[in-house]
Design an enzyme around this catalytic site. Sequence first.
Site, PDB file in Angstrom:
ATOM      1  N   HIS A 117      -3.759  -2.852  -6.380  1.00  0.00           N
ATOM      2  CA  HIS A 117      -4.613  -2.884  -5.181  1.00  0.00           C
ATOM      3  C   HIS A 117      -4.590  -4.300  -4.627  1.00  0.00           C
ATOM      4  CE1 HIS A 117      -7.945  -1.607  -2.535  1.00  0.00           C
ATOM      5  NE2 HIS A 117      -8.305  -2.875  -2.642  1.00  0.00           N
ATOM      6  N   CYS A 118      -4.124  -4.440  -3.397  1.00  0.00           N
ATOM      7  CA  CYS A 118      -3.956  -5.754  -2.784  1.00  0.00           C
ATOM      8  C   CYS A 118      -5.056  -5.972  -1.747  1.00  0.00           C
ATOM      9  CB  CYS A 118      -2.585  -5.868  -2.126  1.00  0.00           C
ATOM     10  SG  CYS A 118      -2.266  -7.503  -1.429  1.00  0.00           S
ATOM     11  N   PRO A 119      -6.025  -6.853  -2.021  1.00  0.00           N
ATOM     12  CA  PRO A 119      -7.065  -7.107  -1.013  1.00  0.00           C
ATOM     13  C   PRO A 119      -6.543  -7.842   0.211  1.00  0.00           C
ATOM     14  CG  PRO A 119      -7.301  -8.607  -2.878  1.00  0.00           C
ATOM     15  CD  PRO A 119      -6.227  -7.643  -3.253  1.00  0.00           C
TER      16      PRO A 119
ATOM     17  N   GLY B  50      -5.648  -5.108   2.360  1.00  0.00           N
ATOM     18  CA  GLY B  50      -6.748  -4.170   2.542  1.00  0.00           C
ATOM     19  C   GLY B  50      -6.418  -2.745   2.168  1.00  0.00           C
ATOM     20  N   ASN B  51      -5.546  -2.559   1.171  1.00  0.00           N
ATOM     21  CA  ASN B  51      -5.164  -1.198   0.804  1.00  0.00           C
ATOM     22  C   ASN B  51      -4.497  -1.236  -0.565  1.00  0.00           C
ATOM     23  OD1 ASN B  51      -4.774   1.527   0.975  1.00  0.00           O
ATOM     24  ND2 ASN B  51      -3.435   1.476   2.770  1.00  0.00           N
TER      25      ASN B  51
END
Length: 382
Positions: free
Chosen positions: A168-170, A173-174
Site C-alpha cells: 500500500h503506497c500512501p 493514495g492507493n
Amino acid sequence: MSVMVARKKVVRKWEKLPGRNTFCCDGRIMMARQKGIFYLTLFLILGTCALFFAFECRYLAVQLSPAIPVFAAVLFLFAMATLLRTSFSDPGVIPRALPDEAAFIEMEIEATNGTVPQGQRPPPRIKNFQINNQIVKLKYCYTCKIFRPPRASHCSICDNCVERFDHHCPWVGNCVGKRNYRYFYLFILSLSLLTIYIFTFNIVYVALSEGREVVDSGPALGCSLSLTVLTVLEVLICFFTLWSVVGLTGFHTFLVALNQTTNEDIKGSWTGKNRVQNPYSHGNIVKNCCEVLCGPLPPSVLDRRGILQQEESTAQEGSCPRAPGTQEPPATQGPGQAQEDHCVLSPQVPVPSVSDPELPEEKQRTPGELPVPPLDAGRAEH
C-alpha cells in the site's frame, strides 16, 4: 384519493461495496480514504516543474537548445499520466463472499477439520495449491470469508483482499496490485528521470547565471539573485527526492527481474530457511519483465458501475374520473372485507332491492329472513 406509484431508484454497486475506499465520478475513480500524502506528491511534482518551466527553461532554451523544455514536458506529462492511472484505478480488489457462499465455505471447513474440543486451538484454515510442481498455501481471510488466491493479501488500510498484492503506497493514495503495478513502476521510473533531468539542468543554470552576475548590475542583478535562490530551492528538493525515488526504482527493477512482489520480499517467502524457489519466476530476466510489464491486464471483477435497482413506493394525490351514476365507495367496510381504492370505468348495473315488486312472490323476503326453498311439485299435489 391517493394512488401508490412504484418508482425504481438506480443504485450503483460501488455505493454498496465494503472496505475503506473512496469512489468519485460515479465509481470511475477508486482510491484509498487516506489521500493527504497523495496531495503532497502532487504539490511537490507540480510545484517543482512549474518553477523549472517558468524560470530555468526560458533561459536554457535561448542559451542552449529549445529541445530542453520539450523533453522536460514529455517526461512531466508521462509521469503525471502514470501517477493518476495508478491512483485512480482498481488495484485488483477481490470481492467478498456472499452470505450463502460464506456459509457453504464454513460448513466445508467444519466438515474437513471436524469438531474441535473446547479449549483447543482450531487448525489453520489453509488449502494447498500446486503451481509449477510446487505446493503453494492458500490462506483463509476471516474478513472477506474467502480463500485468497496465490500472491493475494489483505490490505489493512483499505480493508480489502488485493490480487498479487505488492504494497500500500500512501504517496499514490492507493494499493499497488496486479492491475496497477506496471503503471506504478512506470511512474517511479519516469519520475526518477524527470528528477535527474531537472537536477542536472538546474546546476547548469546556476553555473551560467554566475557568469552573468559579473556583467549584470543594478535591478538586473537583484532579479538574477532571486532566480538563483529559487533554483537552489529546486536543487535541494531534487537532491533529497533522488535518494528515495531513484533508490525505489532500483529496488522495484530488481523485483521485476525476479518476478517477485514487495510483500513476498519482506516476508522472505522464497529466501527463507526452507530455500523454496519462486514458482512464478521463469528463470529468465527478459521473460519476467515481459510478464510483469507487458502481459495482458486482467479486467476488474468488482463491476463498480453495475446497477442495483430498488423500488420506492410513493403516494400521490389525484382524482379518478367516475362514470355517471356511480357512487363513492363507503369510508368503512364491514369486517373481513378489504378496503380498496378503485375507479369504476363503466356504469353501475342497478341491483334490484329485496322488496322489488317485479320479483316473483316467493323470492320476496324481509331483510334478515333466510330464503325458503320451494316445495317439490309432487309433495304440493299430495
